[in-house]
Design a protein around this motif. Sequence first.
Motif, PDB file in Angstrom:
ATOM      1  N   ALA A  44      39.840  42.007  33.112  1.00  0.00           N
ATOM      2  CA  ALA A  44      38.454  41.603  32.989  1.00  0.00           C
ATOM      3  C   ALA A  44      37.848  41.209  34.140  1.00  0.00           C
ATOM      4  O   ALA A  44      36.754  40.964  33.762  1.00  0.00           O
ATOM      5  N   ALA A  45      38.353  41.236  35.279  1.00  0.00           N
ATOM      6  CA  ALA A  45      37.629  40.756  36.322  1.00  0.00           C
ATOM      7  C   ALA A  45      37.848  41.698  37.577  1.00  0.00           C
ATOM      8  O   ALA A  45      38.623  42.923  37.414  1.00  0.00           O
ATOM      9  N   ALA A  46      37.236  41.674  38.799  1.00  0.00           N
ATOM     10  CA  ALA A  46      37.615  42.604  39.696  1.00  0.00           C
ATOM     11  C   ALA A  46      38.745  42.308  40.546  1.00  0.00           C
ATOM     12  O   ALA A  46      38.996  43.247  41.453  1.00  0.00           O
ATOM     13  N   ASN A  47      39.832  41.650  40.098  1.00  0.00           N
ATOM     14  CA  ASN A  47      41.088  41.252  40.645  1.00  0.00           C
ATOM     15  C   ASN A  47      42.108  41.242  39.716  1.00  0.00           C
ATOM     16  O   ASN A  47      41.929  41.226  38.392  1.00  0.00           O
ATOM     17  N   ILE A  48      43.299  41.179  39.976  1.00  0.00           N
ATOM     18  CA  ILE A  48      44.386  41.305  39.056  1.00  0.00           C
ATOM     19  C   ILE A  48      44.863  39.911  38.893  1.00  0.00           C
ATOM     20  O   ILE A  48      45.235  39.310  39.711  1.00  0.00           O
ATOM     21  N   THR A  49      45.242  39.759  37.483  1.00  0.00           N
ATOM     22  CA  THR A  49      45.715  38.380  37.136  1.00  0.00           C
ATOM     23  C   THR A  49      47.225  38.597  36.720  1.00  0.00           C
ATOM     24  O   THR A  49      47.568  39.791  36.358  1.00  0.00           O
ATOM     25  N   PHE A  50      47.953  37.393  36.356  1.00  0.00           N
ATOM     26  CA  PHE A  50      49.303  37.468  35.772  1.00  0.00           C
ATOM     27  C   PHE A  50      49.238  38.334  34.408  1.00  0.00           C
ATOM     28  O   PHE A  50      50.165  38.915  34.078  1.00  0.00           O
ATOM     29  N   ASP A  51      48.139  37.763  33.548  1.00  0.00           N
ATOM     30  CA  ASP A  51      48.087  38.399  32.326  1.00  0.00           C
ATOM     31  C   ASP A  51      47.989  39.763  32.382  1.00  0.00           C
ATOM     32  O   ASP A  51      48.402  40.612  31.608  1.00  0.00           O
ATOM     33  N   ASP A  52      46.988  40.516  33.410  1.00  0.00           N
ATOM     34  CA  ASP A  52      46.945  41.947  33.326  1.00  0.00           C
ATOM     35  C   ASP A  52      48.106  42.564  33.620  1.00  0.00           C
ATOM     36  O   ASP A  52      48.516  43.747  32.955  1.00  0.00           O
ATOM     37  N   VAL A  53      49.312  42.085  34.463  1.00  0.00           N
ATOM     38  CA  VAL A  53      50.220  42.818  34.662  1.00  0.00           C
ATOM     39  C   VAL A  53      51.062  42.611  33.565  1.00  0.00           C
ATOM     40  O   VAL A  53      52.057  43.540  33.226  1.00  0.00           O
ATOM     41  N   MET A  54      51.249  41.376  32.732  1.00  0.00           N
ATOM     42  CA  MET A  54      51.981  41.389  31.651  1.00  0.00           C
ATOM     43  C   MET A  54      51.699  42.218  30.367  1.00  0.00           C
ATOM     44  O   MET A  54      52.463  43.019  29.839  1.00  0.00           O
ATOM     45  N   ASP A  55      50.261  42.315  30.256  1.00  0.00           N
ATOM     46  CA  ASP A  55      49.833  43.433  29.507  1.00  0.00           C
ATOM     47  C   ASP A  55      50.133  44.817  29.668  1.00  0.00           C
ATOM     48  O   ASP A  55      50.517  45.547  28.820  1.00  0.00           O
ATOM     49  N   LEU A  56      49.961  45.075  31.057  1.00  0.00           N
ATOM     50  CA  LEU A  56      50.652  46.505  31.385  1.00  0.00           C
ATOM     51  C   LEU A  56      52.022  46.823  31.216  1.00  0.00           C
ATOM     52  O   LEU A  56      52.445  47.968  30.669  1.00  0.00           O
ATOM     53  N   PHE A  57      52.729  45.657  31.272  1.00  0.00           N
ATOM     54  CA  PHE A  57      54.195  45.800  31.246  1.00  0.00           C
ATOM     55  C   PHE A  57      54.385  46.110  29.540  1.00  0.00           C
ATOM     56  O   PHE A  57      55.452  46.986  29.405  1.00  0.00           O
ATOM     57  N   TYR A  58      53.868  45.328  28.725  1.00  0.00           N
ATOM     58  CA  TYR A  58      53.936  45.478  27.149  1.00  0.00           C
ATOM     59  C   TYR A  58      53.234  46.618  26.642  1.00  0.00           C
ATOM     60  O   TYR A  58      53.161  47.306  25.500  1.00  0.00           O
ATOM     61  N   ALA A  59      52.260  47.393  27.555  1.00  0.00           N
ATOM     62  CA  ALA A  59      51.711  48.678  26.966  1.00  0.00           C
ATOM     63  C   ALA A  59      52.628  49.727  26.794  1.00  0.00           C
ATOM     64  O   ALA A  59      52.313  50.655  26.441  1.00  0.00           O
ATOM     65  N   VAL A  60      53.603  49.720  27.577  1.00  0.00           N
ATOM     66  CA  VAL A  60      54.690  50.762  27.486  1.00  0.00           C
ATOM     67  C   VAL A  60      55.613  50.403  26.528  1.00  0.00           C
ATOM     68  O   VAL A  60      56.247  49.349  26.454  1.00  0.00           O
TER      69      VAL A  60
END
Length: 403
Positions: A261-277
């Motif tokens: 959602a922003a120009a940097n990576i957040t904890f939620d972004d990494v968690m969302d990628l984890f559960y996207a698989v």
Amino acid sequence: MKKILELREKRAKAWEAAKSFLDSKRGGDGLLSAEDTAAYEKMEQEVVDLGKEIERLERQAAIDAELNKPVSEPITNKPNNNPDGEEKKGRATDKYKKTFWNAMRRKNFYDVENALQVGTDSEGGYLVPDEFEHTLVEALEEENFFRSIATVIQTSSGDRKIPVVATKGTASWIDEEGAYPESDDSFGQVSIGAYKVATMLKVSDELLNDSVFDLEAYISKEFGRRIGAKEEEAFFTGDGKGKPTGIFNAAGGASDGVTTAAANITFDDVMDLFYAVKSPYRKKAVWVLNDTTVKALRKLKDNNGNYIWQPSVQVGQPDMILNRPYHTSAYVPEVAAGAKVMAFGDFSYYWIADRQGRSFKRLNELFAANGQVGFLASQRVDGKLILSEAVKTMAIKGSSSGA
């Protein structure tokens, strides 16, 4: 042998008895009387004599075994023109390997014609001996970690057709005596061919003529470094045009699991990628990212103050991100607007197809004026992600993501 064992047991008991006698007969000053000294020396001599007898019997047994050997050894290999009964065949033979490297070292080595006839000189380069080809593959694996997490197959000629299930059928509830619903699986195909990657290096005449110089080790290491680096770059970012299709390529690569959602990576972004698989792929999933991205992730915490990155506390155990291991590569894009910067999933669904046989060619005249000899090396390889849902990527917010 039984006699020797009995004597060893007897000597051990005699020595224990001698030590006990010595401990029990010492006076307050730690000395023995003359009578006790004589008795102890007699017991000690028995131990020594038993040891000498054991040595004699062991020497006798060794001599008997030597004399009982057959006067000649039986032939265990099929007789041929090699008195050592060479077992390796084709390009794996010691003779082929020796003549191959003689040909690489010497400009005029006419004996190579017969010995190398198994390695066809089709396009001016003899096939590498099997042992050296294996060494080259090992060098590639050292330089290119991607091969250790992907699936590597061998192809001999033509394209390799890989059947893939595109969609799966489903079951349905039906009434008693009701008709069974049709629900077929649909299948697709992924075609893997072979693209050529090549390099050239030059070696001085002095080094070629120096028997101390390990030409085989040098060429395998240097060609492995060059080809391995180019392979890894293509496996990540290749566009499929004259090279393999990379994981991060927009067409044919992994699909985005999350866009930040922003120009940097957040904890939620990494968690969302984890559960996207999907869960089945997460069992063997790993992260792939750039070192600079790892540095950014080390600063991230969850709502409870726990860091997302966990260092290893045991030897042999890798560092973790969300309890899954990760690999870093300089060829994974760094954090930038619109870039795909991380991938997560089961990379065994990325298939690498090696075309069998790597070819070498020696250039005698091209660099002769400089006192050098050129060597060409080429390899044919392709790589594709055959199941897109097995790996997902993270894209940074930017113009390419529609933000």
